[in-house]
Scaffold this motif. Structure first.
Motif, PDB file in Angstrom:
ATOM      1  N   LYS A   1      11.780   4.169  -4.273  1.00 52.14           N
ATOM      2  CA  LYS A   1      13.409   3.467  -3.252  1.00 52.14           C
ATOM      3  C   LYS A   1      13.728   2.044  -4.407  1.00 52.14           C
ATOM      4  CE  LYS A   1      12.004   5.460   1.265  1.00 52.14           C
ATOM      5  NZ  LYS A   1      11.159   4.694   2.388  1.00 52.14           N
ATOM      6  N   VAL A   2      12.674   1.673  -5.119  1.00 51.75           N
ATOM      7  CA  VAL A   2      13.154   0.371  -5.738  1.00 51.75           C
ATOM      8  C   VAL A   2      14.065   0.939  -6.555  1.00 51.75           C
ATOM      9  CG1 VAL A   2      12.156  -1.664  -6.961  1.00 51.75           C
ATOM     10  CG2 VAL A   2      11.420  -0.857  -5.637  1.00 51.75           C
ATOM     11  N   ARG A   3      13.635   2.151  -7.583  1.00 50.82           N
ATOM     12  CA  ARG A   3      13.877   2.615  -8.988  1.00 50.82           C
ATOM     13  C   ARG A   3      14.861   2.662  -8.821  1.00 50.82           C
ATOM     14  NH1 ARG A   3       9.364   4.727  -9.890  1.00 50.82           N
ATOM     15  NH2 ARG A   3       9.554   7.186  -8.995  1.00 50.82           N
ATOM     16  N   ASP A   4      16.015   3.832  -7.069  1.00 54.98           N
ATOM     17  CA  ASP A   4      16.952   4.825  -6.959  1.00 54.98           C
ATOM     18  C   ASP A   4      18.176   3.500  -6.114  1.00 54.98           C
ATOM     19  OD1 ASP A   4      15.397   7.087  -7.235  1.00 54.98           O
ATOM     20  OD2 ASP A   4      15.377   7.507  -4.607  1.00 54.98           O
ATOM     21  N   VAL A   5      17.705   2.449  -5.745  1.00 58.90           N
ATOM     22  CA  VAL A   5      18.744   1.144  -5.647  1.00 58.90           C
ATOM     23  C   VAL A   5      19.181   0.747  -7.694  1.00 58.90           C
ATOM     24  CG1 VAL A   5      18.518  -1.136  -4.704  1.00 58.90           C
ATOM     25  CG2 VAL A   5      17.727   0.956  -3.728  1.00 58.90           C
ATOM     26  N   LEU A   6      17.833  -0.037  -7.840  1.00 55.84           N
ATOM     27  CA  LEU A   6      18.505  -1.195  -9.107  1.00 55.84           C
ATOM     28  C   LEU A   6      19.049   0.351 -10.772  1.00 55.84           C
ATOM     29  CD1 LEU A   6      15.911  -3.089  -9.345  1.00 55.84           C
ATOM     30  CD2 LEU A   6      18.292  -3.225  -7.849  1.00 55.84           C
ATOM     31  N   GLU A   7      18.201   1.424 -10.847  1.00 51.25           N
ATOM     32  CA  GLU A   7      18.935   2.440 -11.870  1.00 51.25           C
ATOM     33  C   GLU A   7      20.099   2.820 -12.098  1.00 51.25           C
ATOM     34  OE1 GLU A   7      17.622   3.471 -13.974  1.00 51.25           O
ATOM     35  OE2 GLU A   7      15.200   3.321 -14.186  1.00 51.25           O
ATOM     36  N   PRO A   8      20.944   2.819 -10.764  1.00 52.02           N
ATOM     37  CA  PRO A   8      22.504   3.205 -11.421  1.00 52.02           C
ATOM     38  C   PRO A   8      23.202   1.754 -11.720  1.00 52.02           C
ATOM     39  CG  PRO A   8      21.672   4.116  -9.025  1.00 52.02           C
ATOM     40  CD  PRO A   8      20.174   3.595  -9.795  1.00 52.02           C
TER      41      PRO A   8
ATOM     42  N   LEU B   1      13.281  -4.063 -11.615  1.00 53.72           N
ATOM     43  CA  LEU B   1      12.762  -2.177 -12.353  1.00 53.72           C
ATOM     44  C   LEU B   1      12.089  -1.424 -13.348  1.00 53.72           C
ATOM     45  CD1 LEU B   1      14.677   0.485 -12.395  1.00 53.72           C
ATOM     46  CD2 LEU B   1      16.372  -0.878 -13.896  1.00 53.72           C
ATOM     47  N   GLU B   2      11.457  -2.642 -13.976  1.00 54.53           N
ATOM     48  CA  GLU B   2      10.985  -2.368 -15.401  1.00 54.53           C
ATOM     49  C   GLU B   2       8.767  -2.586 -14.402  1.00 54.53           C
ATOM     50  OE1 GLU B   2      10.850  -5.061 -18.035  1.00 54.53           O
ATOM     51  OE2 GLU B   2      12.675  -5.141 -19.504  1.00 54.53           O
ATOM     52  N   ARG B   3       9.081  -2.868 -13.607  1.00 50.51           N
ATOM     53  CA  ARG B   3       7.964  -2.853 -13.125  1.00 50.51           C
ATOM     54  C   ARG B   3       7.949  -1.540 -11.949  1.00 50.51           C
ATOM     55  NH1 ARG B   3       5.350  -6.192  -8.283  1.00 50.51           N
ATOM     56  NH2 ARG B   3       3.422  -5.620  -7.796  1.00 50.51           N
TER      57      ARG B   3
ATOM     58  N   ARG C   1       9.300   0.999 -12.681  1.00 51.12           N
ATOM     59  CA  ARG C   1       9.266   2.261 -13.639  1.00 51.12           C
ATOM     60  C   ARG C   1       8.209   2.814 -14.459  1.00 51.12           C
ATOM     61  NH1 ARG C   1      14.499   0.440 -17.456  1.00 51.12           N
ATOM     62  NH2 ARG C   1      16.631   1.230 -16.140  1.00 51.12           N
ATOM     63  N   ALA C   2       7.017   1.445 -14.111  1.00 52.95           N
ATOM     64  CA  ALA C   2       6.148   1.814 -14.727  1.00 52.95           C
ATOM     65  C   ALA C   2       4.983   2.344 -13.625  1.00 52.95           C
ATOM     66  CB  ALA C   2       5.621   0.480 -15.179  1.00 52.95           C
ATOM     67  N   GLN C   3       5.561   2.396 -12.897  1.00 50.26           N
ATOM     68  CA  GLN C   3       4.536   2.836 -11.517  1.00 50.26           C
ATOM     69  C   GLN C   3       5.440   4.294 -11.077  1.00 50.26           C
ATOM     70  OE1 GLN C   3       2.490   1.269  -9.665  1.00 50.26           O
ATOM     71  NE2 GLN C   3       3.307  -0.864 -10.980  1.00 50.26           N
ATOM     72  N   HIS C   4       5.305   5.172 -12.498  1.00 49.89           N
ATOM     73  CA  HIS C   4       6.077   6.445 -12.313  1.00 49.89           C
ATOM     74  C   HIS C   4       5.765   7.416 -12.182  1.00 49.89           C
ATOM     75  CE1 HIS C   4       9.000   9.584 -12.149  1.00 49.89           C
ATOM     76  NE2 HIS C   4       9.372   9.893 -13.046  1.00 49.89           N
TER      77      HIS C   4
ATOM     78  N   GLY D   1       0.549  -0.888   0.004  1.00 47.13           N
ATOM     79  CA  GLY D   1      -0.153  -0.119  -0.038  1.00 47.13           C
ATOM     80  C   GLY D   1       1.028   1.421  -0.055  1.00 47.13           C
ATOM     81  N   ASP D   2       1.938   1.464   0.256  1.00 45.75           N
ATOM     82  CA  ASP D   2       2.737   2.381   0.186  1.00 45.75           C
ATOM     83  C   ASP D   2       3.481   2.941  -1.361  1.00 45.75           C
ATOM     84  OD1 ASP D   2       4.437   4.265   0.808  1.00 45.75           O
ATOM     85  OD2 ASP D   2       5.275   3.758   2.020  1.00 45.75           O
ATOM     86  N   ALA D   3       2.618   3.267  -2.079  1.00 45.44           N
ATOM     87  CA  ALA D   3       2.983   3.423  -3.665  1.00 45.44           C
ATOM     88  C   ALA D   3       4.655   4.660  -3.630  1.00 45.44           C
ATOM     89  CB  ALA D   3       2.153   4.183  -3.879  1.00 45.44           C
ATOM     90  N   GLY D   4       5.028   5.344  -2.656  1.00 42.67           N
ATOM     91  CA  GLY D   4       6.435   5.440  -3.051  1.00 42.67           C
ATOM     92  C   GLY D   4       7.388   4.773  -2.215  1.00 42.67           C
ATOM     93  N   GLU D   5       7.224   3.394  -2.211  1.00 47.60           N
ATOM     94  CA  GLU D   5       8.495   2.644  -2.227  1.00 47.60           C
ATOM     95  C   GLU D   5       8.437   2.377  -3.227  1.00 47.60           C
ATOM     96  OE1 GLU D   5       9.893   0.915   0.507  1.00 47.60           O
ATOM     97  OE2 GLU D   5       8.886   2.367   1.751  1.00 47.60           O
ATOM     98  N   TRP D   6       8.033   2.456  -4.412  1.00 47.61           N
ATOM     99  CA  TRP D   6       8.673   2.424  -6.042  1.00 47.61           C
ATOM    100  C   TRP D   6       9.633   3.353  -6.654  1.00 47.61           C
ATOM    101  CZ3 TRP D   6       8.055  -2.305  -7.708  1.00 47.61           C
ATOM    102  CH2 TRP D   6       6.371  -3.196  -7.617  1.00 47.61           C
TER     103      TRP D   6
END
Length: 535
Positions: free
Chosen positions: A506-513, A528-530, A532-535, A499-504
């Motif tokens: 953090k997923v991007r912040d960890v994996l994008e680099p 990561l693609e999932r 990105r889709a939540q952006h 339920g915490d959409a803001g966590e997506w």
């Protein structure tokens, strides 16, 4: 005297045959030398007259050297027989001359290899007893008034390495690291006085390699990679000096395999894969030279498994399965040859675990379940046989978690019990050895399985939050490792699903680099693609 000298010459010929990869000829040669000595002195059990101390020490040495070959061949029964025979022979010699330094050092080396045999069988308490007795003998040898000469220093360093391996197996990484670092310092001190001595160079490389393996399990992949890279040119130079020395070739293959494995964990996929392939070629040559040499088969199968991991990291699932099956074929033969070998059964279980995880990734649930069930059966038996071995307990915990996560949808009771059992085992290991990241990795896998499972929302959230916290600490300790960010991203994704959409973000912040640097393992790309889709 001529007969004795001839026997000594024959012994040297056998040693050269052994080193050059002709163990069958070495056994035959040593058997001839032993027969000559026994006939010369009457040193068999029926003899009534006293025999020469020097000749009997030679017989003990021949028994010890023969035991080494049987050990390398995986013939545990014959290895035990010869090591124990040599142990008794050395003990008798010690009673006659208690201050004979060479006999003490030789007896200690025999104890070490007998301990290795016990450890191979999963009997780490018996191995510890043999290693401890070996160190006692070496301490006595060094106190004979000759000072700490090269032989004694090198012998003591060997004891520190052996004891370090037991502390590591028992789950005391800090004490293990202390022992291994002491061994390395002793060996480097000797090498500094004789920098051109090839045997001392090899001994330092042995010590660096074992220390690097432990450093890697503690999260210091950079130190491990640096150590392997320093060792490679040295061992290559030794090989060029004596291309017939099979031990140096064996060591080079192991160092290449360890380096390749560490590079993959650091996201250096191209170099890591290439290095592993080089290791496989070296080890294939060794197996071809001595098809009966089980240590070469063990090494080759380990490299096959690691190469399977490398293929997974770049998204080549079918190729990974092919390499895991190649390892499985080798290990199946090793188990058939020595069904009591804990080392063979342990490595066999690894193949099933790897295949199970890969089939699960492909969505083939039936095959994944079958593989994990077989791994679970093998690992459960190993823990029952050797309950003090931390590695065995950790591997069983990992399989309980993986199997539980697969069966929970169809059998919630069993699935939850398996996951909870795995978490309990892993948590106990972490509490006993808090600096070991391998134990923490298994604990995080269990927490993620709970967090992504069908249970109570509050319990799932708590498990995911703990997994996030542990993985963040691991990322700080080992910033070059690319596996821990994946676990951390899984934790954030699980919290997002709750339920915490803001966590997506953090997923991007960890994996994008990692993705931008080309260091993101392929199994993490869908996550990561999932995100990105939540952006």
């Amino acid at each position: 005297e001529d007969e004795r000298r001839m026997a000594e010459a024959i012994e040297l010929i056998g040693r050269a045959e052994h080193i050059s990869g002709k163990p069958d000829q070495a056994l035959e040669t040593w058997g001839q030398a032993r027969d000559k000595l026994v006939a010369l002195t009457g040193a068999d059990k029926r003899a009534e007259k006293p025999v020469s101390f020097r000749v009997r020490s030679m017989i003990a040495k021949l028994d010890f050297e023969s035991a080494q070959i049987y050990q390398e061949r995986g013939n545990a029964a014959s290895a035990h027989e010869y090591f124990e025979q040599a142990r008794d022979e050395y003990a008798a010699l010690q009673k006659e001359e208690p201050k004979a330094r060479e006999i003490m050092l030789a007896a200690a080396e025999n104890r070490d290899l007998l301990g290795d045999l016990y450890r191979h069988e999963g009997k780490i308490d018996q191995a510890f007893d043999e290693y401890t007795e070996a160190k006692t003998l070496r301490d006595s040898a060094s106190s004979q008034g000759n000072g700490m000469v090269t032989d004694e220093v090198m012998a003591l360093s060997a004891s520190h390495m052996k004891l370090g391996s037991i502390y590591q197996a028992r789950g005391d990484s800090q004490l293990a690291l202390t022992e291994l670092q002491t061994a390395l310092e002793l060996r480097e001190s000797v090498l500094s006085a004789s920098p051109d001595n090839v045997e001392l160079q090899k001994a330092v490389i042995d010590s660096e390699e074992q220390t690097a393996q432990l450093e890697s399990s503690l999260g210091n992949d950079k130190a491990a990679i640096d150590a392997y890279r320093r060792a490679l040119p040295v061992i290559a130079q030794l090989q060029r000096r004596d291309p017939t020395n099979i031990d140096w070739q064996y060591q080079r293959g192991n160092i290449l395999a360890d380096l390749g494995f560490s590079l993959m964990d650091s996201g250096e996929f191209k170099e890591g894969s290439s290095t592993l392939e080089s290791a496989i070629e070296v080890q294939k040559e060794l197996v071809a030279k001595d098809p009966k040499g089980t240590r070469y088969q063990f090494a080759l199968s380990r490299s096959y498994t690691r190469d399977g991991d490398a293929h997974l990291d770049v998204g080549q699932t079918d190729e990974a399965i092919q390499q895991y099956k190649a390892a499985l074929d080798v290990r199946k033969e090793l188990v058939a040859k020595d069904p009591k070998s804990a080392a063979a059964r342990r490595s066999y279980a690894w193949c099933f675990a790897k295949l199970g995880a890969t089939y699960a990734q492909k969505g083939d649930l039936a095959k994944a379940l079958d593989m994990h069930e077989r791994a679970h059966e093998l690992r459960d038996a190993l823990v029952i046989e050797s309950p003090a071995n931390g590695g065995f307990k950790n591997e069983l915990a990992a399989t309980e978690i993986a199997l539980g996560a697969l069966v929970i949808a169809r059998d919630a009771k069993r699935g939850n019990e398996l996951i909870e059992s795995g978490i309990t085992r892993a948590r106990a290991l972490v509490q006993g050895d808090p600096i070991n990241l391998e134990w923490r990795e298994t604990l995080v896998q269990g927490l993620l399985a709970t967090g992504h499972g069908p249970g109570d929302k509050a319990a799932r959230s708590a498990a995911l939050d703990e997994a996030r916290s542990i993985s963040e600490e691991a990322m700080r300790r080992t910033p070059q490792n690319v596996q821990w960010p994946g676990y951390n991203a899984e934790a954030h994704a699980g919290l997002a699903d709750l339920g915490d959409a803001g966590e997506w973000r953090k997923v991007r912040d960890v994996l994008e680099p990692l993705a931008k640097a080309g260091r993101l393992p392929a199994p993490r790309i869908p996550l990561l693609e999932r995100a990105r889709a939540q952006h």
